[in-house]
Design an enzyme around this catalytic site. Structure first.
Site, PDB file in Angstrom:
ATOM      1  N   CYS A 113      27.015  92.667  65.444  1.00 50.85           N
ATOM      2  CA  CYS A 113      26.051  93.550  65.145  1.00 50.85           C
ATOM      3  C   CYS A 113      24.691  92.754  64.924  1.00 50.85           C
ATOM      4  O   CYS A 113      23.856  93.415  64.819  1.00 50.85           O
ATOM      5  CB  CYS A 113      26.459  94.103  63.761  1.00 50.85           C
ATOM      6  SG  CYS A 113      27.932  95.256  64.002  1.00 50.85           S
ATOM      7  N   HIS A 250      19.945  96.462  60.178  1.00 55.17           N
ATOM      8  CA  HIS A 250      20.989  97.047  61.174  1.00 55.17           C
ATOM      9  C   HIS A 250      21.665  98.042  60.230  1.00 55.17           C
ATOM     10  O   HIS A 250      22.057  98.035  59.171  1.00 55.17           O
ATOM     11  CB  HIS A 250      22.169  95.796  61.375  1.00 55.17           C
ATOM     12  CG  HIS A 250      23.466  96.382  61.692  1.00 55.17           C
ATOM     13  ND1 HIS A 250      23.632  96.967  62.840  1.00 55.17           N
ATOM     14  CD2 HIS A 250      24.658  96.098  61.219  1.00 55.17           C
ATOM     15  CE1 HIS A 250      24.832  97.289  62.953  1.00 55.17           C
ATOM     16  NE2 HIS A 250      25.687  96.742  61.847  1.00 55.17           N
ATOM     17  N   ASN A 280      27.579 103.253  62.550  1.00 57.73           N
ATOM     18  CA  ASN A 280      27.179 101.926  63.106  1.00 57.73           C
ATOM     19  C   ASN A 280      27.393 101.650  64.715  1.00 57.73           C
ATOM     20  O   ASN A 280      28.467 101.705  65.192  1.00 57.73           O
ATOM     21  CB  ASN A 280      28.143 101.212  62.246  1.00 57.73           C
ATOM     22  CG  ASN A 280      27.766  99.353  62.606  1.00 57.73           C
ATOM     23  OD1 ASN A 280      27.348  99.096  63.345  1.00 57.73           O
ATOM     24  ND2 ASN A 280      28.434  98.844  61.647  1.00 57.73           N
TER      25      ASN A 280
HETATM   26  N1  ACO Z   1      38.661 108.139  54.317  1.00 60.46           N
HETATM   27  C1  ACO Z   1      39.136 108.328  53.148  1.00 60.46           C
HETATM   28  N2  ACO Z   1      39.588 107.373  52.431  1.00 60.46           N
HETATM   29  C2  ACO Z   1      39.615 106.001  52.578  1.00 60.46           C
HETATM   30  C3  ACO Z   1      38.991 106.002  54.078  1.00 60.46           C
HETATM   31  C4  ACO Z   1      38.597 107.097  54.780  1.00 60.46           C
HETATM   32  N3  ACO Z   1      38.001 106.909  55.877  1.00 60.46           N
HETATM   33  N4  ACO Z   1      39.019 104.596  54.362  1.00 60.46           N
HETATM   34  C5  ACO Z   1      39.584 103.765  53.360  1.00 60.46           C
HETATM   35  N5  ACO Z   1      39.763 104.959  52.308  1.00 60.46           N
HETATM   36  C6  ACO Z   1      40.301 104.568  51.182  1.00 60.46           C
HETATM   37  C7  ACO Z   1      41.421 103.364  50.872  1.00 60.46           C
HETATM   38  O1  ACO Z   1      42.583 103.230  51.420  1.00 60.46           O
HETATM   39  C8  ACO Z   1      41.357 103.094  49.639  1.00 60.46           C
HETATM   40  O2  ACO Z   1      42.333 104.019  49.034  1.00 60.46           O
HETATM   41  P1  ACO Z   1      43.268 103.457  47.828  1.00 60.46           P
HETATM   42  O3  ACO Z   1      42.433 103.072  46.738  1.00 60.46           O
HETATM   43  O4  ACO Z   1      44.214 104.434  47.608  1.00 60.46           O
HETATM   44  O5  ACO Z   1      43.972 101.963  48.150  1.00 60.46           O
HETATM   45  C9  ACO Z   1      39.981 103.647  49.022  1.00 60.46           C
HETATM   46  O6  ACO Z   1      39.516 104.460  49.971  1.00 60.46           O
HETATM   47  C10 ACO Z   1      39.184 102.515  48.799  1.00 60.46           C
HETATM   48  O7  ACO Z   1      38.891 101.802  49.993  1.00 60.46           O
HETATM   49  P2  ACO Z   1      37.986 100.305  49.946  1.00 60.46           P
HETATM   50  O8  ACO Z   1      38.072  99.582  51.183  1.00 60.46           O
HETATM   51  O9  ACO Z   1      37.922  99.826  48.640  1.00 60.46           O
HETATM   52  O10 ACO Z   1      36.475 101.334  49.877  1.00 60.46           O
HETATM   53  P3  ACO Z   1      35.109 100.803  49.858  1.00 60.46           P
HETATM   54  O11 ACO Z   1      34.521 101.283  48.753  1.00 60.46           O
HETATM   55  O12 ACO Z   1      35.156  99.058  49.836  1.00 60.46           O
HETATM   56  O13 ACO Z   1      34.482 101.130  51.047  1.00 60.46           O
HETATM   57  C11 ACO Z   1      33.902 100.567  53.364  1.00 60.46           C
HETATM   58  C12 ACO Z   1      34.852 101.000  52.334  1.00 60.46           C
HETATM   59  C13 ACO Z   1      33.058 101.676  53.511  1.00 60.46           C
HETATM   60  C14 ACO Z   1      34.336 100.041  54.801  1.00 60.46           C
HETATM   61  C15 ACO Z   1      33.038  99.362  52.505  1.00 60.46           C
HETATM   62  O14 ACO Z   1      33.894  98.372  52.290  1.00 60.46           O
HETATM   63  C16 ACO Z   1      31.869  98.877  53.296  1.00 60.46           C
HETATM   64  O15 ACO Z   1      30.951  99.597  53.678  1.00 60.46           O
HETATM   65  N6  ACO Z   1      32.287  97.626  54.054  1.00 60.46           N
HETATM   66  C17 ACO Z   1      31.214  97.024  54.996  1.00 60.46           C
HETATM   67  C18 ACO Z   1      31.814  97.413  56.095  1.00 60.46           C
HETATM   68  C19 ACO Z   1      30.635  97.375  57.179  1.00 60.46           C
HETATM   69  O16 ACO Z   1      29.610  97.708  57.056  1.00 60.46           O
HETATM   70  N7  ACO Z   1      30.970  96.776  58.377  1.00 60.46           N
HETATM   71  C20 ACO Z   1      30.014  96.504  59.248  1.00 60.46           C
HETATM   72  C21 ACO Z   1      29.295  95.339  59.028  1.00 60.46           C
HETATM   73  S1  ACO Z   1      29.191  94.243  60.548  1.00 60.46           S
HETATM   74  C22 ACO Z   1      29.271  95.448  61.653  1.00 60.46           C
HETATM   75  O17 ACO Z   1      28.330  96.086  61.628  1.00 60.46           O
HETATM   76  C23 ACO Z   1      30.286  95.175  62.880  1.00 60.46           C
END
Ligand code: ACO
Length: 323
Positions: A113, A250, A280
């Site tokens: 990214c 980004h 993204n």
């Molecule tokens: N729909 C519904 N529920 C979901 C989904 C979904 N798509 N994905 C995960 N969940 C659930 C999980 O299973 C979890 O359930 P549980 O509590 O029963 O176990 C719950 O939602 C919370 O999951 P978390 O992973 O804790 O959710 P979080 O608030 O951390 O959000 C996210 C997840 C959006 C991926 C976040 O961590 C994030 O944005 N991280 C950064 C990722 C990123 O930006 N990556 C790209 C950067 S680098 C690049 O660009 C390549």
């Protein structure tokens, strides 16, 4: 001194839009969950015949038109991508071919990214080192092709697209009033490799593989890494958040964008956000966002614009440019 000045911009998106609602039929998720956690409302997905090279070439042609130039005017085609059409040759060479260029040179850069920030910094060195007068810097991706469409924690986040800039060598005074790239700061730390990676490759599995991510771990590091490099860019140029006209981050996640801007004291009105529309798109997200904001008149000639990215590796970086 020679500066690398933005002369043109362009973008390309696949024809097909995929909404969050549509994703509800693919994995167990909801529009509400996706919007609340990420800010994403839709993304574009490449169809048959749409590839990283075809989208990149389309964005490149748009950038050349915007600059009033032709492929004959370009010395170097530099493509940031993690989703090349082929393992080799470079997607940049394919784009060069699609543009009808048999002169100059072309190669790819891979910093996930952060790829576009890395590519801009590299193009700047080629220009200031006298190796090129005009460079097409392209970010192009088809992440939909490396997603595990059964994994709801990743497949809702990414999309496809391409953006391009034409950078041109122009004489500057060596002050921060100059147009062009003013400073660039790149970082990486491979100890984080397992937090965001693709579980395949030519030399490990002989397969393409799928994207794997520990989202929470990425999130935890993102704001600190992003703000560090932006602060380095401010320090190197004697500028502050108040001098900025635009932050073009980004586009990974609305919460990371807002958190970084808040920590830096940059008001949200000065932040270009397209993650709601594009998802993204990895290395394509910054040039896509730049093209949107330059086309709608937000980013104007002379504006001070900060670009930043963080991604797999981890890699991260910031680049300050006067448009
Ligand atoms: N729909 C519904 N529920 C979901 C989904 C979904 N798509 N994905 C995960 N969940 C659930 C999980 O299973 C979890 O359930 P549980 O509590 O029963 O176990 C719950 O939602 C919370 O999951 P978390 O992973 O804790 O959710 P979080 O608030 O951390 O959000 C996210 C997840 C959006 C991926 C976040 O961590 C994030 O944005 N991280 C950064 C990722 C990123 O930006 N990556 C790209 C950067 S680098 C690049 O660009 C390549």
């Amino acid at each position: 001194m020679i500066r690398s000045v933005v002369r043109g911009h362009g973008a390309a998106l696949p024809k097909r839009v995929m909404t969050n609602k549509e994703l509800e039929g693919v994995v167990e998720t909801s529009d509400e969950w996706i919007v609340q956690r990420t800010g994403i409302r839709q993304r574009y997905i490449a169809g048959e015949g749409e590839t990283t090279a075809s989208l990149g070439a389309q964005a490149a042609r748009a950038a050349l038109d915007n600059a009033g130039l032709t492929p004959d005017d370009i010395d170097l085609v530099l493509v940031a991508t993690s989703t090349p059409d082929n393992t080799f040759p470079a997607t940049a060479v394919d784009i060069q071919r699609r543009l009808g260029m048999t002169h100059g040179y072309a190669f790819d850069m891979q910093a996930v990214c952060s790829g576009f920030v890395y590519a801009m910094a590299t193009a700047d060195l080629y220009i200031r080192g006298g190796m090129a007068k005009r460079v097409l810097v392209i970010g192009a991706e088809t992440f939909s092709r490396i997603l595990d469409w059964k994994d709801r924690t990743t497949c809702v986040l990414f999309g496809d697209g391409a953006g391009a800039l034409v950078l041109e060598a122009q004489e500057g005074k060596g002050t921060i009033s100059d147009r062009g790239i003013l400073t660039a700061h790149l970082r990486s730390d491979g100890t984080h490799k397992d937090k965001l990676y693709v579980d395949g490759g030519p030399s490990s599995t002989g397969t393409v593989g799928h994207l794997r991510m520990e989202g929470r771990e990425v999130f935890k590091h993102a704001v600190g890494m992003i703000t560090d490099v932006i602060e380095a860019a401010f320090a190197a140029t004697g500028t502050t958040a108040e001098d900025l006209d635009w932050l073009v981050p980004h586009q990974a996640n609305r919460r990371i964008i807002d958190g970084s801007a808040k920590k830096l004291g940059i008001p949200l009105e000065k932040v270009v956000v397209t993650v709601d529309l594009h998802g993204n798109t990895s290395a394509a997200s910054i040039p896509l966002a730049l093209s949107v904001a330059a086309s709608d008149g937000r980013i104007k000639k002379g504006d001070l614009v900060m670009l930043e990215a963080m991604g797999g590796g981890f890699t991260w970086g910031a680049l300050l440019v006067r448009w």
